[in-house]
Scaffold this active site. Structure first.
Site, PDB file in Angstrom:
ATOM      1  NE  ARG A 165      -1.887   1.807   3.462  1.00 14.83           N
ATOM      2  CZ  ARG A 165      -2.647   2.111   4.629  1.00 14.83           C
ATOM      3  NH1 ARG A 165      -3.694   1.792   5.059  1.00 14.83           N
ATOM      4  NH2 ARG A 165      -1.645   2.758   5.490  1.00 14.83           N
ATOM      5  CB  CYS A 216      -1.377   6.282   2.436  1.00 11.78           C
ATOM      6  SG  CYS A 216      -2.648   7.110   3.442  1.00 11.78           S
TER       7      CYS A 216
END
Length: 127
Positions: free
Chosen positions: A105, A107
Site C-alpha cells: 500500500r 498513502c
C-alpha cells in the site's frame, strides 16, 4: 490486447469521466480510483472520514466482485487523502475490509480530490 476486459457494475458508482471502473487483463485487475459516491444517487455520502472511507471500500469491493474476486485478492492499494491526519481512521476502516496478509500500500496527501472529497482509493488485484 484481445484478453482485455472492461469491468462494470451498477453496485459501484458510474465513472465520472472518460475511464472504466476497472480493466482486467489475464488475472490482473486494475480498479480505478474510487471516491465516496453512493452508487444509487451518485452523490457524496454524508459524514466524517470514516463514513467516506467505508463507502470507498464498499465501492472497491463491488468492483472486485464484478471482476470475479474480492478485496482480499488485492496486491496493491493506493490511498490519496486530503489530510494525513485521517491516516489512523482510514486504517481502522481498511482493516474491516481486508484479511491478513494485507496488500502492499501507499498513502499520500494530495491538495484536492474530485467533488471535494477527503479520500480516493485505487486497487490492483490478482484473481
Amino acid at each position: 490486447m484481445n484478453n482485455k476486459a472492461i469491468i462494470a457494475t451498477e453496485a459501484a458508482p458510474a465513472a465520472i469521466g472518460p475511464y472504466s471502473q476497472a480493466v482486467k487483463v489475464g488475472n490482473t485487475v486494475w480498479i480505478s480510483g474510487q471516491i465516496p459516491l453512493d452508487p444509487e444517487t451518485m452523490t457524496v455520502v454524508e459524514g466524517d472520514i470514516s463514513a467516506q472511507a467505508e463507502q470507498v471500500f464498499k465501492n472497491l469491493s463491488a468492483i472486485a466482485e464484478a471482476a470475479g474476486g474480492s478485496l482480499n485478492h488485492s496486491v496493491k492499494i493506493n490511498i490519496s487523502l486530503t489530510d494525513l491526519g485521517n491516516f489512523d481512521a482510514v486504517n481502522t476502516v481498511m482493516k474491516s475490509f481486508f484479511a491478513e496478509p494485507y496488500p502492499a500500500r501507499a498513502c499520500v496527501q494530495v491538495a484536492a480530490l474530485p467533488k471535494g472529497v477527503a479520500i480516493e482509493v485505487e486497487a490492483i488485484l490478482a484473481v
